[in-house]
Design a protein around this motif. Structure first.
Motif, PDB file in Angstrom:
ATOM      1  N   PHE A   1       8.088   2.181 -10.127  1.00 24.95           N
ATOM      2  CA  PHE A   1       8.468   2.395  -8.729  1.00 24.95           C
ATOM      3  C   PHE A   1       9.857   1.799  -8.509  1.00 24.95           C
ATOM      4  O   PHE A   1      10.012   0.571  -8.444  1.00 24.95           O
ATOM      5  N   PRO A   2      10.901   2.647  -8.426  1.00 27.49           N
ATOM      6  CA  PRO A   2      12.273   2.127  -8.284  1.00 27.49           C
ATOM      7  C   PRO A   2      12.462   1.256  -7.053  1.00 27.49           C
ATOM      8  O   PRO A   2      13.192   0.261  -7.100  1.00 27.49           O
TER       9      PRO A   2
ATOM     10  N   SER B   1      -6.326   1.215  -1.436  1.00 26.81           N
ATOM     11  CA  SER B   1      -6.831   0.672  -2.693  1.00 26.81           C
ATOM     12  C   SER B   1      -7.075   1.758  -3.726  1.00 26.81           C
ATOM     13  O   SER B   1      -7.217   1.470  -4.914  1.00 26.81           O
ATOM     14  N   GLU B   2      -7.141   3.013  -3.320  1.00 29.67           N
ATOM     15  CA  GLU B   2      -7.396   4.108  -4.250  1.00 29.67           C
ATOM     16  C   GLU B   2      -6.225   5.097  -4.204  1.00 29.67           C
ATOM     17  O   GLU B   2      -6.326   6.202  -3.693  1.00 29.67           O
TER      18      GLU B   2
ATOM     19  N   MET C   1       1.434  -2.918  -1.676  1.00 30.64           N
ATOM     20  CA  MET C   1       2.828  -2.515  -1.492  1.00 30.64           C
ATOM     21  C   MET C   1       3.061  -1.033  -1.794  1.00 30.64           C
ATOM     22  O   MET C   1       4.058  -0.464  -1.381  1.00 30.64           O
ATOM     23  N   ILE C   2       2.166  -0.415  -2.525  1.00 26.66           N
ATOM     24  CA  ILE C   2       2.316   1.003  -2.859  1.00 26.66           C
ATOM     25  C   ILE C   2       1.830   1.838  -1.680  1.00 26.66           C
ATOM     26  O   ILE C   2       0.690   1.716  -1.242  1.00 26.66           O
ATOM     27  N   LYS C   3       2.708   2.690  -1.166  1.00 28.85           N
ATOM     28  CA  LYS C   3       2.409   3.477   0.033  1.00 28.85           C
ATOM     29  C   LYS C   3       2.377   4.976  -0.306  1.00 28.85           C
ATOM     30  O   LYS C   3       3.016   5.417  -1.259  1.00 28.85           O
TER      31      LYS C   3
ATOM     32  N   VAL D   1      -3.330   4.612  -9.775  1.00 24.34           N
ATOM     33  CA  VAL D   1      -2.549   3.369  -9.837  1.00 24.34           C
ATOM     34  C   VAL D   1      -3.227   2.304  -8.979  1.00 24.34           C
ATOM     35  O   VAL D   1      -3.581   2.562  -7.829  1.00 24.34           O
ATOM     36  N   PRO D   2      -3.434   1.117  -9.535  1.00 21.92           N
ATOM     37  CA  PRO D   2      -4.000   0.026  -8.725  1.00 21.92           C
ATOM     38  C   PRO D   2      -2.989  -0.452  -7.691  1.00 21.92           C
ATOM     39  O   PRO D   2      -1.781  -0.384  -7.918  1.00 21.92           O
TER      40      PRO D   2
END
Length: 389
Positions: free
Chosen positions: A256-257, A230-231, A293-295, A287-288
């Motif tokens: 994010f491609p 989350s952070e 999905m953001i790793k 970035v939130p």
């Protein structure tokens, strides 16, 4: 057309020399006087040049007065002031400061593992326990002794307040009580190391050691990897020549491609150290991560707003040309009439930053001018043009 007229005029000249031009020229030729023939040719050539000059003047007037003349067709854009944001495009990596390996603080058998891989946990939640080697029994016994020491101290204190007994008995009871309490706290702290708890809220990314494994403090004995997604933030290396324009609080667009998604955020922190190997400084962009999905280590394209002009004049780059002296120029249609006819004027301009297909014009073009767009490559300075739009 002019060549035909010239030939026609030449014919007139030839036919108008003398009373009987044809016979005069034929007589000259038949006489064979070379000097006279050359003189006659010079006279006719001078008359031809004068007539050609007059014909050109007439053609110029006809071009201005002829309403059916075919002017070059062009389109124009009307220049106006607008807000211009320039973005610096860089690459960055996704990172999180809450991505840690959890190691044991005491040696022993990994007695129980309470979580599984991918499980969401909260800060302080019990993840696993290590065999305490009998410390819990020792603690229970010490707590009993501490309770007795407390009772003895409290009774001795009441007697001392009533002036019964000696002071040394009171002080001994107090020291015994305090010492026993300290021993309890020390053993509790030691025993707590056999319980492995989550240092922050997050996800168990990996369970590295299985239940029943003997573990000990030190490298190679990590038990869990815990991550808080989350952070997240992007770390970007920025060239040092942007140190005055890429500052804290500037807008940043992160794309994010792999995900095909973008986020609008701002710079959270800028580094105070220039890396001598690549002459750059680091910045952090949060970035939130609402859907998770953001790793970590995901690649991102970052566009940083390093320049803003609230009243900029922008033109398409394709209508700007450059002369042999390196000057940039564009064509302006001056004072178009009701029929869309105007005179093209070549204007030297100074340009600034570019963004996409547009370029910032710093001087040479004012707001409200009709700048020729389509057809700009074919018009000439001072030429009359027809504006289609």
């Amino acid at each position: 057309m002019k060549k035909i007229v010239s030939l026609f005029v030449t014919g007139i000249l030839l036919s108008s020399c003398g009373d009987t031009p044809s016979s005069s020229i034929e007589n000259l030729i038949s006489e064979g006087n070379l000097e006279a023939i050359r003189q006659k040719k010079t006279e006719i050539s001078a008359q031809q040049k004068e007539l050609n000059k007059e014909i050109r003047q007439l053609d110029s007037v006809i071009a201005l007065l002829d309403q059916n003349n075919n002017f070059p067709l062009v389109t124009t854009v009307v220049s106006k002031t607008e807000k211009f944001n320039h973005y610096l495009d860089l690459l960055g990596d996704v990172k999180t400061k809450q991505n840690v390996l959890i190691y044991p603080e005491s040696q022993g058998l990994l007695q129980k593992v309470y979580v599984t891989k991918g499980q969401q946990v909260t800060k302080g939640q019990l993840l696993a326990t290590i065999d305490d080697g009998g410390l819990s029994s020792q603690l229970a016994q010490l707590k009993t002794q501490a309770a007795l020491a407390q009772t003895t101290f409290e009774r001795q204190k009441r007697l001392w307040e009533q002036k019964i007994g000696s002071e040394i008995q009171y002080l001994q009871a107090k020291a015994n009580y305090e010492g026993t309490n300290n021993n309890v706290k020390q053993l509790e702290s030691q025993l707590s190391k056999s319980n492995i708890r989550a240092p922050f809220s997050g996800i168990i990314d990996d369970v590295i050691k299985d239940q029943g494994t003997v573990v000990a403090p030190g490298p190679g004995s990590e038990i869990f990897r815990i991550i808080n997604l989350s952070e997240m933030y992007i770390e970007v290396e920025v060239p040092e020549n942007y140190i005055n324009t890429v500052t804290k609080g500037k807008e940043a667009i992160v794309y994010f491609p792999i995900l095909g998604d973008s986020v609008v955020t701002s710079i959270r922190e800028t580094g105070n150290y220039i890396n001598p190997s690549n002459r750059s400084f680091a910045i952090e962009i949060p970035v939130p991560n609402k859907n998770g999905m953001i790793k970590p280590n995901l690649n991102a394209k970052v566009s940083i707003n390093d320049y803003t002009n609230e009243n900029a004049i922008l033109l398409p780059q394709g209508i700007i040309s450059e002369n042999a002296m390196g000057e940039q120029y564009a064509y302006v249609a001056l004072s178009p009439n009701a029929d869309g006819e105007a005179r093209a004027q070549k204007t030297v301009i100074a340009t600034g930053k570019t963004q996409g297909a547009y370029i910032e014009v710093l001087s040479g073009i004012d707001a409200g001018m009709h700048v020729i767009k389509e057809g700009a490559r074919s018009v000439k300075d001072g030429q009359i043009v027809k504006i289609l739009n």
